[in-house]
Design an enzyme around this catalytic site. Sequence first.
Site, mmCIF file in Angstrom:
data_model
loop_
_atom_site.group_PDB
_atom_site.id
_atom_site.type_symbol
_atom_site.label_atom_id
_atom_site.label_comp_id
_atom_site.label_asym_id
_atom_site.label_seq_id
_atom_site.Cartn_x
_atom_site.Cartn_y
_atom_site.Cartn_z
ATOM 1 N N THR A 238 -12.396 39.889 -32.461
ATOM 2 C CA THR A 238 -11.583 38.680 -32.570
ATOM 3 C C THR A 238 -10.210 38.967 -33.155
ATOM 4 O O THR A 238 -10.035 39.929 -33.885
ATOM 5 C CB THR A 238 -12.308 37.600 -33.426
ATOM 6 O OG1 THR A 238 -11.499 36.438 -33.471
ATOM 7 C CG2 THR A 238 -12.588 38.078 -34.831
ATOM 8 N N ARG A 239 -9.235 38.106 -32.778
ATOM 9 C CA ARG A 239 -7.900 38.186 -33.373
ATOM 10 C C ARG A 239 -7.509 36.824 -33.950
ATOM 11 O O ARG A 239 -6.362 36.578 -34.286
ATOM 12 C CB ARG A 239 -6.853 38.640 -32.337
ATOM 13 C CG ARG A 239 -6.982 38.011 -30.980
ATOM 14 C CD ARG A 239 -5.800 38.335 -30.105
ATOM 15 N NE ARG A 239 -4.837 37.260 -30.168
ATOM 16 C CZ ARG A 239 -4.782 36.238 -29.303
ATOM 17 N NH1 ARG A 239 -5.629 36.161 -28.288
ATOM 18 N NH2 ARG A 239 -3.868 35.307 -29.436
ATOM 19 N N HIS B 181 -14.086 29.664 -36.679
ATOM 20 C CA HIS B 181 -14.472 28.305 -37.070
ATOM 21 C C HIS B 181 -15.967 28.152 -36.796
ATOM 22 O O HIS B 181 -16.628 29.109 -36.425
ATOM 23 C CB HIS B 181 -13.620 27.289 -36.312
ATOM 24 C CG HIS B 181 -12.153 27.491 -36.562
ATOM 25 N ND1 HIS B 181 -11.586 27.278 -37.794
ATOM 26 C CD2 HIS B 181 -11.156 27.952 -35.753
ATOM 27 C CE1 HIS B 181 -10.284 27.568 -37.733
ATOM 28 N NE2 HIS B 181 -10.007 27.987 -36.511
ATOM 29 N N HIS C 147 -17.454 29.492 -33.519
ATOM 30 C CA HIS C 147 -17.567 30.956 -33.436
ATOM 31 C C HIS C 147 -18.785 31.443 -34.216
ATOM 32 O O HIS C 147 -19.503 32.336 -33.781
ATOM 33 C CB HIS C 147 -16.336 31.641 -34.038
ATOM 34 C CG HIS C 147 -15.061 31.269 -33.375
ATOM 35 N ND1 HIS C 147 -14.184 30.359 -33.904
ATOM 36 C CD2 HIS C 147 -14.525 31.671 -32.202
ATOM 37 C CE1 HIS C 147 -13.149 30.239 -33.095
ATOM 38 N NE2 HIS C 147 -13.328 31.015 -32.053
ATOM 39 N N ARG D 274 -14.815 34.219 -22.201
ATOM 40 C CA ARG D 274 -13.953 33.733 -21.126
ATOM 41 C C ARG D 274 -12.544 34.219 -21.451
ATOM 42 O O ARG D 274 -12.117 34.122 -22.595
ATOM 43 C CB ARG D 274 -14.022 32.207 -21.162
ATOM 44 C CG ARG D 274 -13.389 31.531 -20.002
ATOM 45 C CD ARG D 274 -13.475 30.009 -20.198
ATOM 46 N NE ARG D 274 -12.822 29.352 -19.073
ATOM 47 C CZ ARG D 274 -11.511 29.221 -18.960
ATOM 48 N NH1 ARG D 274 -10.713 29.674 -19.903
ATOM 49 N NH2 ARG D 274 -10.999 28.622 -17.898
#
Length: 689
Positions: free
Chosen positions: A315-316, A320, A323, A409
């Site tokens: 992740t970057r 929340h 996730h 996605r």
Amino acid sequence: MTSPKPTQAMPESNQLFRLLHQLDLAPDAPQRATAEALGISLGRLNAQLRVASENGFIEITERAGPDRRQRFAYALTAKGAVEKARLTDQFLASKLAEYDALHAELTGTTSGLLALKKRTHLMESNLSPIPELYVSYDSAQKLKVEAADLVSHDLTPRQICDLELLMNGGFNPLKGFLTEADYDSVVETMRTTDGSLWPMPITLDVSEDFADSIELGQDIALRDQEGVILATMTVTDRWTPNKAREAEKVFGADDLAHPAVNYLHNVAGKVYLGGPVTGIQQPVHYDFRGRRDTPNELRALFRKLGWRRVVAFQTRNPLHRAHQELTFRAAKEAQANLLIHPVVGMTKPGDVDHFTRVRCYEAVLDKYPASTTSMSLLNLAMRMAGPREAVWHGLIRKNHGCTHFIVGRDHAGPGKNSAGEDFYGPYDAQELFRAHQEEIGIEMVDFKHMVYVQERAQYEPADEIEEGVTVLNISGTELRRRLAEGLEIPEWFSFPEVVSELRKTRPARAKQGFTVFFTGLSGSGKSTIGNALMVKLMEMGGRPVTLLDGDVVRKHLSSELGFSKEHRDINIQRIGYVASEITKNGGIAICAPIAPYTATRRAVREMVEAYGAFAEVHVATSLEECERRDRKGLYKLAREGKIKEFTGISDPYEAPTNAELVVNTEGVDVDNCAHQVILKLEQMGLIAA
Ligand code: PPS
């Protein structure tokens, strides 16, 4: 038809290895001596000999000789020799793995003895150490002294990230910056010349001047921005790449709207150097040291914790509730432990800075059941290359000891192209990953789009929800708007600790620093409007205001510079740097240079937007009008050829196409122009209405 006679069961591979080895060593030895050497009985030896012969590994010949105890001779067949070589590799590899594991436990680094990895089966385990490019501590000390005489290359921030992952095995099997042949092969086929899957060109870009000063075969020192030597590299290759082809093949289009294509054309040097790297020391990090792990450190951690299956989440962005829910579900589905593996090297320009993100991740880490989840920071420089990037991320995670990887996605998507369309299809990354997952050696876990179902007060996968229920969702854009305007962010969306961290770094826009960047021809009115704007903003109060006027900057910051493209770019980058510092510290920077080049203005925008808003104002007064006014008499001199490289006359001006505001001073007074800027700033939420 007769069915073939079943061959007898083979002795266990270790025994077979020892038998073949012994027979190869002493083919004429009496049976008793062979049995003794192997530590087995004569009966057992005979059984093993029979099986090896039936499987075609040895040939037994009768000997006519005086010694009755030595009636047979044994020779390895060709098949036996191949089998012996294979088993030798396997045996050595297992010993090396044991040795390296021990070495890693004791020293935290690998012994570098695992070059046999590719030829073996045993080494495929995700828990055994992988090769690094570091030399031993003692050699590193010696190399540091010797390297004092080498020509030095000062690495860019992106090259430091790449070098770190090259050296610590994160980019295994690469052994250095790509050579020209490997580069061509990676660009065209996603493979290095030896056939290894590798989708991303890892290149050492340098200036033409530096490249010209290097002889092929020469060693150079690779240093960080403070001059600390991190590695040496033997330059075997030097070439001028076809960047348009690289952009097309690797990023899908030669379109500057793609951040990596922009980097390629406007930031990266013109020439590439390639060659093997010898690692001396890791780049120094002062932040979150305890949270950074090399691939071998993570492998050792997984060994220690007994984690056999590990699913990694790349992740970057801040995490929340959605996730947290999806990562935990992914781990449950894969029956694996979870590794949150955020990128803290370089991400997409405009992303939340990694300091804030790590504090957010730490808050979310507490929300997972104890001992199921860990977090480690990855100093990767992302390229936002969508499908190719997903495969690259998979290889990197595999190197870090993970067995599963979540691909979502539009994984590592760069946003819209210059025609306003997505660069890649939403599932292109998943497709390319799936096609290669066996070779990558890591299993893909589909990312589920999670939404909040109000009636049940919980997150559920969007595709599993029946009609009629109330689904709540807040998009990334909506979240940014709420943060910017200081609006409520509901608890069902995020954790209060995360929201509070985000608010600290991103206070409401009306409290943030920002930059107004005027650009336009000489005499277009930039300085005059800038001055009027400064006074108006100072009258409002609340934030300190600094005017970086073109003339003033040239006097105080850039007095040695002229007006070549190179010098203009340096001048604008200096202005951008100062403006970004002012913005970071909550002030208002007003810049008023000509800034004739689009790419340089964009670089300044990216610098500033890391800390606050950037409003570009094009003062679009026409050349005719500027020349008619000619307040400083410079146009006349330029027309007479007495001033060279004069913008608009003998030098280009690339008019902006995406400025926040365009003002024209023809027939409009300065006060009105400054007021238009104020209205724009209000509309952007930067000053209270
Ligand atoms: S740049 O291109 O942004 O670095 O130029 P900048 O620093 O804004 O230029 C500041 C002033 O330099 C004067 N000047 C020239 N301008 C353009 N081309 C040439 N060759 C040149 N030589 C001197 C010019 O007065 C600029 O001031 P402004 O305020 O724009 O009129």
